[in-house]
Design a protein around this motif. Structure first.
Motif, PDB file in Angstrom:
ATOM      1  N   LEU A 119      -3.524 -11.936  14.118  1.00 57.31           N
ATOM      2  CA  LEU A 119      -4.138 -11.224  13.010  1.00 57.31           C
ATOM      3  C   LEU A 119      -3.149 -10.138  12.612  1.00 57.31           C
ATOM      4  O   LEU A 119      -2.718  -9.349  13.450  1.00 57.31           O
ATOM      5  N   MET A 120      -2.788 -10.095  11.330  1.00 63.55           N
ATOM      6  CA  MET A 120      -1.795  -9.132  10.864  1.00 63.55           C
ATOM      7  C   MET A 120      -2.344  -8.367   9.674  1.00 63.55           C
ATOM      8  O   MET A 120      -2.940  -8.969   8.772  1.00 63.55           O
ATOM      9  N   PHE A 121      -2.139  -7.037   9.687  1.00 63.97           N
ATOM     10  CA  PHE A 121      -2.533  -6.271   8.507  1.00 63.97           C
ATOM     11  C   PHE A 121      -1.681  -5.037   8.315  1.00 63.97           C
ATOM     12  O   PHE A 121      -0.832  -4.725   9.145  1.00 63.97           O
ATOM     13  N   SER A 122      -1.901  -4.389   7.164  1.00 60.56           N
ATOM     14  CA  SER A 122      -1.092  -3.275   6.687  1.00 60.56           C
ATOM     15  C   SER A 122       0.359  -3.715   6.458  1.00 60.56           C
ATOM     16  O   SER A 122       1.297  -2.960   6.706  1.00 60.56           O
ATOM     17  N   LEU A 123       0.513  -4.944   5.953  1.00 64.95           N
ATOM     18  CA  LEU A 123       1.848  -5.480   5.701  1.00 64.95           C
ATOM     19  C   LEU A 123       2.413  -4.910   4.400  1.00 64.95           C
ATOM     20  O   LEU A 123       1.671  -4.587   3.467  1.00 64.95           O
ATOM     21  N   HIS A 124       3.747  -4.832   4.337  1.00 60.29           N
ATOM     22  CA  HIS A 124       4.451  -4.359   3.154  1.00 60.29           C
ATOM     23  C   HIS A 124       5.198  -5.533   2.513  1.00 60.29           C
ATOM     24  O   HIS A 124       5.347  -6.595   3.112  1.00 60.29           O
ATOM     25  N   ARG A 125       5.681  -5.325   1.289  1.00 61.38           N
ATOM     26  CA  ARG A 125       6.230  -6.427   0.510  1.00 61.38           C
ATOM     27  C   ARG A 125       7.379  -7.135   1.213  1.00 61.38           C
ATOM     28  O   ARG A 125       7.489  -8.355   1.179  1.00 61.38           O
ATOM     29  N   GLY A 159      -1.643   4.640  -2.856  1.00 57.59           N
ATOM     30  CA  GLY A 159      -0.971   4.368  -1.589  1.00 57.59           C
ATOM     31  C   GLY A 159       0.415   3.831  -1.886  1.00 57.59           C
ATOM     32  O   GLY A 159       0.844   3.767  -3.058  1.00 57.59           O
ATOM     33  N   PRO A 160       1.157   3.416  -0.855  1.00 54.16           N
ATOM     34  CA  PRO A 160       2.494   2.856  -1.082  1.00 54.16           C
ATOM     35  C   PRO A 160       2.410   1.602  -1.954  1.00 54.16           C
ATOM     36  O   PRO A 160       1.649   0.677  -1.641  1.00 54.16           O
ATOM     37  N   LEU A 162      -1.483  -1.504  -5.024  1.00 55.67           N
ATOM     38  CA  LEU A 162      -1.210  -2.057  -6.357  1.00 55.67           C
ATOM     39  C   LEU A 162      -2.505  -2.438  -7.072  1.00 55.67           C
ATOM     40  O   LEU A 162      -2.683  -2.149  -8.256  1.00 55.67           O
ATOM     41  N   ASP A 163      -3.414  -3.089  -6.349  1.00 55.79           N
ATOM     42  CA  ASP A 163      -4.666  -3.535  -6.965  1.00 55.79           C
ATOM     43  C   ASP A 163      -5.522  -2.348  -7.395  1.00 55.79           C
ATOM     44  O   ASP A 163      -6.179  -2.389  -8.449  1.00 55.79           O
ATOM     45  N   GLY A 221       0.509   9.043  -2.504  1.00 49.94           N
ATOM     46  CA  GLY A 221       0.122   9.841  -1.345  1.00 49.94           C
ATOM     47  C   GLY A 221       0.301   9.142  -0.021  1.00 49.94           C
ATOM     48  O   GLY A 221      -0.054   9.693   1.026  1.00 49.94           O
ATOM     49  N   GLY A 222       0.824   7.912  -0.032  1.00 53.54           N
ATOM     50  CA  GLY A 222       1.165   7.225   1.215  1.00 53.54           C
ATOM     51  C   GLY A 222      -0.004   6.889   2.121  1.00 53.54           C
ATOM     52  O   GLY A 222       0.195   6.580   3.295  1.00 53.54           O
ATOM     53  N   PHE A 223      -1.240   6.940   1.618  1.00 51.22           N
ATOM     54  CA  PHE A 223      -2.437   6.646   2.418  1.00 51.22           C
ATOM     55  C   PHE A 223      -2.598   7.603   3.596  1.00 51.22           C
ATOM     56  O   PHE A 223      -3.190   7.235   4.623  1.00 51.22           O
ATOM     57  N   THR A 224      -2.098   8.828   3.504  1.00 47.56           N
ATOM     58  CA  THR A 224      -2.286   9.818   4.570  1.00 47.56           C
ATOM     59  C   THR A 224      -2.855  11.110   3.971  1.00 47.56           C
ATOM     60  O   THR A 224      -2.712  11.365   2.769  1.00 47.56           O
ATOM     61  N   ALA A 225      -3.478  11.927   4.817  1.00 48.03           N
ATOM     62  CA  ALA A 225      -4.031  13.199   4.350  1.00 48.03           C
ATOM     63  C   ALA A 225      -2.924  14.128   3.875  1.00 48.03           C
ATOM     64  O   ALA A 225      -3.054  14.798   2.831  1.00 48.03           O
ATOM     65  N   GLU A 226      -1.825  14.191   4.623  1.00 43.07           N
ATOM     66  CA  GLU A 226      -0.709  15.048   4.227  1.00 43.07           C
ATOM     67  C   GLU A 226      -0.102  14.575   2.910  1.00 43.07           C
ATOM     68  O   GLU A 226       0.275  15.391   2.057  1.00 43.07           O
ATOM     69  N   GLY A 227      -0.019  13.258   2.752  1.00 47.29           N
ATOM     70  CA  GLY A 227       0.482  12.724   1.495  1.00 47.29           C
ATOM     71  C   GLY A 227      -0.422  13.056   0.330  1.00 47.29           C
ATOM     72  O   GLY A 227       0.046  13.357  -0.774  1.00 47.29           O
TER      73      GLY A 227
END
Length: 411
Positions: A131-137, A200-201, A208-209, A231-237
């Protein structure tokens, strides 16, 4: 009962205790077909009374399954353990795998060098699937799984090179576009007109969606670039992105943050800049996890059932594995239901024939709530991953779950 200081009970000891052959015990222990229910019960009772535990290495040789699944998250460990999204998804995966007596092996991508290590492990036969997730392009993990012929289910719509070719990968996602549309339309209905977005990234399909849904709700393919920040999907971002937006567009009156963590960061910046929420700036998040309810004020957000998405990923993979196992069994000879060498055991000839007959019945992989009920069906049957016959999986399809707006005080 086993002797307190005796050796580990063997398959032969169980067979003698139950009054059956070693091959029959092997079939019962390893889930093979063709053994009468009364005999199965006798074997199970002997296993319990003797305290027999199957040897995992031997069992893997017989069943060609390790009983383990790799969960690969393409993020650093620190990010995974500080973002409640990952914890909730892992909870769903873990519960579904545990119910199927399957172990979870967790792997992270801390550095680029980790890809080689993960790729070697996945190709080494240590797990039945992934099971894989949070993948990037540009993520190499899908290609690694495909080269290894490893059954794989992805979290999130595939967006890497080659993902659109047949057979399409199996995945579970939420309707990110519609969720974003709901968020922005809600702000428009509240009279907001200068609506910013914290993304997010943009090398991830979920980001993107959601950006596309934002554009669609505004009715323009080219919104004011001053109203868009990553914001990079983070609170600091989210905190930094909100500062950037206020500097570039001080007249903004609303912000759609594409995760609750980023929305919380945005709230901190708005408070530091003296902007009241929602009087001066309305805020909407995405996820409806703990940070949304803890926020001050509590966040209006878009709910996606993250734990259920994890369960669906695991369930889809388990069915994919069962499909391959059934297909392999249908193509095997008389000894396929037992251990190596059992085909020559004359005492088992009758039961082996029964096993071949039963295995011809296949497996119902299309049943069960949730799986296959998504909106993005694409009209394809037999969706799978890899070069090892994974396309032959009738009834398995990508799953898209519903996104739903939850209104609270921040708007």
């Amino acid at each position: 009962m086993p002797e307190p200081n005796g050796g580990r009970p063997t398959l032969e000891a169980v067979a003698a205790h139950a009054g059956v052959s070693r091959a029959t015990v092997s079939r019962v222990v390893n889930g093979g077909a063709g053994v009468r229910e009364a005999v199965q019960e006798r074997v199970r009772r002997a296993v319990h009374e003797l305290g027999y535990v199957p040897n995992s290495a031997a069992r893997t040789l017989v069943t060609r399954r390790t009983g383990a699944v790799a969960v690969v998250i393409a993020e650093p460990e620190a990010r995974v353990f500080t973002d409640p999204f990952f914890g909730r998804q892992l909870r769903g995966i873990s519960r579904e795998l545990a119910a199927a007596d399957t172990q979870l092996l967790l792997m992270f991508v801390e550095h680029r060098a980790d890809y080689d290590r993960i790729g070697r492990y996945l190709a080494g036969g240590h797990v039945d699937g992934a099971l894989m997730f949070s993948l990037h392009r540009d993520d190499p993990l899908p290609a690694m799984a495909e080269r290894a012929g490893l059954p794989t289910v992805y979290g999130g719509r595939p967006g890497w090179a080659g993902a659109d070719r047949a057979p399409r990968p199996l995945y579970v996602d939420t309707d990110n576009r519609d969720g974003a549309r709901q968020a922005v339309r809600h702000l428009l209905d509240r009279g907001r007109r200068r609506i910013a977005v914290i993304t997010g990234p943009l090398d991830q399909t979920s980001a993107l969606d959601r950006l596309d849904g934002y554009r669609e709700a505004l009715g323009t393919s080219e919104p004011d670039p001053r109203l868009i920040a990553d914001g990079g999907f983070t609170a600091e971002g989210g905190e930094r992105a909100m500062a950037t937006l206020l500097d570039a567009a001080p007249d903004l009156d609303a912000v759609f943050a594409c995760s609750d963590l980023m929305a919380n960061g945005a709230l901190r910046t708005l408070r530091a800049r003296g902007r009241r929420v929602p009087d001066d700036v309305a805020v909407v998040g995405y996820d409806d996890l703990e940070p949304a309810a803890w926020a001050d004020p509590p966040l209006t957000t878009v709910r996606q059932d993250v734990e259920e998405m994890g369960r669906l990923m695991a369930r889809l993979l388990l069915r994919l594995l069962d499909t391959r196992r059934a297909g392999g069994a249908r193509g095997s000879g008389a000894g396929g239901a037992g251990e190596a060498g059992d085909a020559g055991d004359a005492r088992e000839a009758g039961e082996a024939g029964e096993a071949r007959a039963e295995l011809g019945g296949g497996v119902d992989v299309g049943s069960g709530a949730g799986v296959g009920a998504g909106a993005d069906r694409g009209g394809e049957a037999g969706l799978g991953t890899g070069a090892a016959g994974m396309a032959a999986a009738p009834g398995l399809e990508p799953v898209i779950t519903e996104a739903r707006l939850v209104v609270r005080e921040s708007t």
